[in-house]
Design a protein around this motif. Sequence first.
Motif: not given
Length: 346
Positions: A205-211
């Motif tokens: 989830a964090q990686a998706l939003h960061d990207a």
Amino acid sequence: MTSAQQPAPARPTSRDVARAAGVSQATVSLVLGDKWHGRVSDATAQRVRERATELDYRPNLAARSLRLGRTRTALLVVPALTNEFFARVYTGAAAVAAEHDFGVVLYPSPDGTGPARDPFASARAALDGVIASSMAADALGALHGAELPLVMLDSDPSGPEAAAHVNLDITDGMRQVVEHLLSLGHRRFVHLASAVDTWTFAVRAQALHDALRNVPDAVVDTVRAPLDVRAGREATARVLDTDGPRPTAIVCDDDILAAGACKAVRRLGLRVPDDVSVTGFDDLALATAVEPELTTVSLPAERVGERGMRALLAVLDGRPAEPGSLPVELVVRGSTAPPPVVAARS
């Protein structure tokens, strides 16, 4: 005395191997116990192994275990036995364990993420160590109490009390998914997230939003669902069957949820990927069983198990475990394409 009454020939001993190889029994123990690196030359180690093979020498594992105070047994704790990923983790761990005359006991944690119960009256008396895959941080309290070496797989590296961690580069996997979808022209996303509260899903989830944070026109909504096809289908149907702009890409936390998303798209009279693109994560056999086949992130589950078992063996021998995360790779298949507006322009 008849031939039927003749005693069986004596089994060769480590002394016989040492004599045949022209070395000491201590050297034989080092080589066959795989502790010879830096102590014995490659040529000598090879000679010992060859003589042991020629003599059909079999170590007395019971005597060795008593001498070392070990059972030569590791416990692999997983959230569920029904998930293909964990079966592949076990396959990798068991293969390495067999090379070192270890056994692996597979144990599912009740209710997915725990808490795991002590599977024996006293884990300390029955095991040499524990390998835990994709478990919640507080799910192993009973096994922590047994004071056994613990290796965590696909888990929070900052978590307490683990002797070693083996992780996948989950962040890079999700980054690859987002870059692929952005390159196709997608800007309206739904994250079909797992309702299971573990480190690996939090990282996704964090990686998706960061990207997507620095993509000005990108919009992402999150909907959570339990890890099964029906739940994924129902959650996706609720997202798609609403007024307003429809998302053009559904990014799923795993392939099971993605299969449910694909079913929802079809039941609403839409098409994958013409109307909605769908991505998964894990690259299970299911990814190529659905039609169209899933674009998904391939995770080397067997290698996770292999490295986890090697890490436990290193800890037991007082050596550092191999550092670094295992790489993952996006596999592009038929479930992703440009969104309808971009496709029409093309």
